[in-house]
Design a protein around this motif. Structure first.
Motif, short mmCIF file in Angstrom:
data_model
loop_
_atom_site.label_atom_id
_atom_site.label_comp_id
_atom_site.label_asym_id
_atom_site.label_seq_id
_atom_site.Cartn_x
_atom_site.Cartn_y
_atom_site.Cartn_z
N LEU A 261 0.76 -1.13 -0.03
CA LEU A 261 0.02 0.07 -0.04
C LEU A 261 0.74 1.30 -0.12
O LEU A 261 1.17 1.95 0.87
CB LEU A 261 -0.92 -0.10 1.39
N THR A 262 1.53 1.29 -1.21
CA THR A 262 2.54 2.69 -1.28
C THR A 262 1.91 3.76 -1.19
O THR A 262 2.59 5.03 -0.66
CB THR A 262 3.23 2.44 -2.65
N GLY A 263 0.64 4.25 -1.45
CA GLY A 263 -0.22 5.58 -1.21
C GLY A 263 -0.48 5.55 0.36
O GLY A 263 -1.16 6.80 0.41
N LEU A 264 -0.48 4.70 1.20
CA LEU A 264 -0.82 4.82 2.62
C LEU A 264 0.48 5.80 3.24
O LEU A 264 1.36 5.06 3.83
CB LEU A 264 -0.98 3.54 3.26
N ASP A 265 0.21 7.03 3.37
CA ASP A 265 1.22 7.83 4.14
C ASP A 265 1.21 7.73 5.58
O ASP A 265 0.22 7.46 6.23
CB ASP A 265 1.05 9.53 3.71
N GLY A 266 2.23 7.84 6.27
CA GLY A 266 2.34 7.87 7.64
C GLY A 266 2.20 6.38 8.48
O GLY A 266 2.10 6.46 9.52
N ALA A 267 1.97 5.56 7.50
CA ALA A 267 1.87 4.15 8.22
C ALA A 267 3.09 3.47 8.69
O ALA A 267 4.15 3.72 7.83
CB ALA A 267 0.93 3.16 7.40
N CYS A 268 3.30 2.33 9.41
CA CYS A 268 4.38 1.45 9.57
C CYS A 268 4.23 0.43 8.69
O CYS A 268 2.84 -0.31 8.87
CB CYS A 268 4.49 0.91 11.00
N HIS A 269 5.16 0.24 7.69
CA HIS A 269 4.77 -0.80 6.57
C HIS A 269 5.35 -2.22 7.05
O HIS A 269 6.78 -2.11 7.17
CB HIS A 269 5.29 -0.33 5.41
#
Length: 602
Positions: A261-269
């Motif tokens: 989910l490259t468009g999910l900013d501010g998340a811990c991936h």
């Protein structure tokens, strides 16, 4: 007034009694209309900044008729409703609101919490302790913002299992815990729209929302008030996910998806890999027990290799042993010879892969199938040669496959496929691929390796057969100096050796012997004599089958040198003598074999 004193909320023994007392409170206040209560309830500010009614008419009706039961109304509703009833009765609420909230908390603390839709945790959870710690640490430390963790990985790698374990561990710190499956990769359901998902999440919080904007606003208000933890499973992409993320300090979301989910900013991936052999063995033992596994250690090793560390595959195999006490591990291996053996009637490894495969664009599916022809990890130039496309186009396709977790990227510019996915791709290729497309892919790949090996070997200054016939690949490998070509060989060695085998199996006999001969200088310089012998012995039968004595002589010459280096002198003399006989017969004695300095001493 029909009732002299307002009802005592502390006498409510359960949520139903509490809601009945709320209705009695309205009666005590003179049965004001719902619209009056809405006006007296005032307004509040939603998380998006909009000013909204604290007591919408639809929500009051929904709560008072018991539609939320067995859940309690939300704290914010109780606060506004009690104050509105007292205002309707023209009475000062004093500490009444506080007493009602105390009773609400007492019931909530006694177990009358919102019903959790979280799936059950499993007792044999294993192998993901490090990732579990990362999730809990990140969400515990989120502080003043809603924390988000996105867990991605290939089908069957255990994303949901990890997310659910993390949610159970984090649940005590949250006022509400919810779970929603977005069906991003489901066999029998289309992916849920954000509106459908929010309607499901809000089904106990009032009447269904009328549109997406209302649903998002209500969801953010609800989650912020309750410090909500939500698990959003099986997400297709960031667009499907974004409206579902909770809002407010202390809220948290754990998201799972097969795609990054490259468009999910501010998340811990967190990207999950397959289990290590030790982790896979530990899970297998948890399910099937130790006795049979310890009795057949060699077969256990083969089984672990076959399963490739994929948690779903390990679980299915373990369950087969668990429920078939008379099966041996070798018997199970026989059942798993084909990929479709990894199923239990409900779960299936091939079916899980199918879902990811079908969502790929047609051109990407073709690349995925063709990659199964390659024997191992490969670089971008080889992939472009295999697929017959330019490097830029190939890179885009490979990145799409990487984001979908259908292939891995172990190093920049290098790509690999999990063993089970490689088997799946090969089965798809055999069913779907046009034979001409398959043949062109094999020829393109082998031509690239042959020309790259030959051009690079020339830098070492040792004798080689003449350059390969035919036009070189469009994207030709450009060798550097001696140090660079030796580094290139070390990177590609396994692929080059495997390419010799591929050429031999596919009947490209001339390519097989020329590639084996072109690798000989590398083998000599690097001291890889066993690999050297193996390559020659793989390619040699093809020269004899095709009557190519020139190629046979080159390989026998090369074999004699390699055998000599291994101390197998008698075999070396035999090979060298046979090479000289052939050269004499075909008039090629004057040609220097590669490595002449060492072959003359044989």
């Amino acid at each position: 007034m029909g009732v002299r004193q307002p009802p005592d909320p502390s006498t409510a023994a359960d949520p139903a009694a509490f809601v009945a007392h709320l209705a009695e409170l309205r009666a005590w206040a003179g049965n004001p209309s719902l619209r009056t209560l809405r006006i007296l309830g005032g307004t509040t500010v939603a998380n998006n900044g909009d000013t909204v009614d604290a007591l919408p008419v639809s929500t009051i009706s929904y709560v008072l008729r018991g539609a939320r039961l067995p859940q309690l109304p939300r704290r914010s509703f109780v606060d506004a409703y009690v104050a509105a009833c007292f205002r309707a009765a023209d009475r000062d609420p004093g500490d009444a609101v506080a007493r009602w909230l105390d009773a609400w908390r007492a019931l909530r603390g006694s177990g009358a919490r919102p019903a959790s839709t979280l799936p059950r945790d499993i007792g044999d959870f294993t192998g993901r302790e490090e990732q579990l710690a990362r999730i809990t640490r990140h969400l515990d430390d989120s502080g003043r913002v809603a924390g988000v963790v996105a867990v991605s990985g290939m089908a069957g790698v255990g994303k949901t299992t990890l997310a659910v374990r993390a949610a159970h561990r984090l649940a005590p710190g949250h006022g509400d815990v919810r779970f929603v499956d977005l069906h991003g990769h489901s066999t029998d359901r289309r992916p849920r729209t954000p509106f459908e998902a929010l309607t499901s999440l809000l089904k106990t919080d009032g009447p269904p929302p009328s549109d997406l904007d209302e649903a998002v606003a209500r969801w953010r208000t609800v989650t912020a008030a309750a410090k909500t933890l939500v698990v959003i499973d099986n997400c297709l992409d960031s667009a499907q996910l974004e409206p579902l993320l909770p809002s407010g300090p202390g809220c948290a979301a754990v998201v799972t998806s097969r795609t990054r989910l490259t468009g999910l900013d501010g998340a811990c991936h967190i990207a999950l890999d397959a289990f290590t052999p030790d982790q896979a063995a530990r899970l297998l033992r948890e399910i099937a027990g130790d006795e049979r596994l310890d009795a057949e250690p060699e077969a256990l090793g083969e089984l672990l290799d076959r399963l490739g560390g994929l948690p779903l595959a390990v679980r299915l195999a373990g369950a087969k042993l668990q429920h078939r006490p008379h099966w041996t591990v070798p018997a199970l291996l026989g059942q798993l010879a084909r990929l479709d053996g990894l199923n239990d009637g409900h779960r299936s490894v091939p079916a899980a892969f199918d879902l990811s495969y079908r969502q790929l664009p047609a051109s990407t599916r073709l690349v995925f199938r063709l990659l199964s022809l390659h024997p191992g990890e490969l670089g971008l130039p080889a992939a472009a040669a295999l697929t017959g496309t330019c490097p830029d186009e190939t890179w885009e396709e490979l990145e799409t496959l990487t984001d979908a977790h259908m292939i891995e990227q172990p190093a920049p510019g290098r790509y690999a496929m999990h063993d089970l996915l490689a088997d799946y791709a090969a089965e798809r290729r055999d069913r779907e691929e046009d034979p001409d497309v398959r043949a062109a892919a094999v020829d393109g790949l082998l031509a690239w390796y042959l020309h790259a090996a030959h051009d690079s070997a020339r830098v070492l200054g040792l004798a080689l057969p003449p350059a390969p016939a035919g036009a070189p690949p469009a994207e030709r490998h450009v060798p550097g100096d001696r140090e660079a070509v030796l580094a290139w060989f070390e990177t590609e060695r396994a692929n080059l050796i495997a390419a010799v085998g591929l050429a031999a199996r596919e009947g490209r006999r001339e390519t097989a012997w020329r590639l084996a001969a072109s690798l000989a200088p590398f083998f000599q310089v690097c001291g890889c004599k066993i690999d050297w012998v193996g390559c020659v012995e793989t390619a040699l039968p093809g020269t004899r089958e095709s009557g190519d004595e020139y190629g046979e002589a080159w390989l026998l010459d090369s074999l004699g040198t390699a055998l000599r280096g291994l101390g197998r002198v008698r075999e070396a003399v035999t090979a060298r003598s046979r090479a000289l006989e052939i050269r004499a017969r075909i008039g090629a004695v004057a040609e220097l074999p590669h490595n002449r300095a060492t072959t003359d001493s044989t």
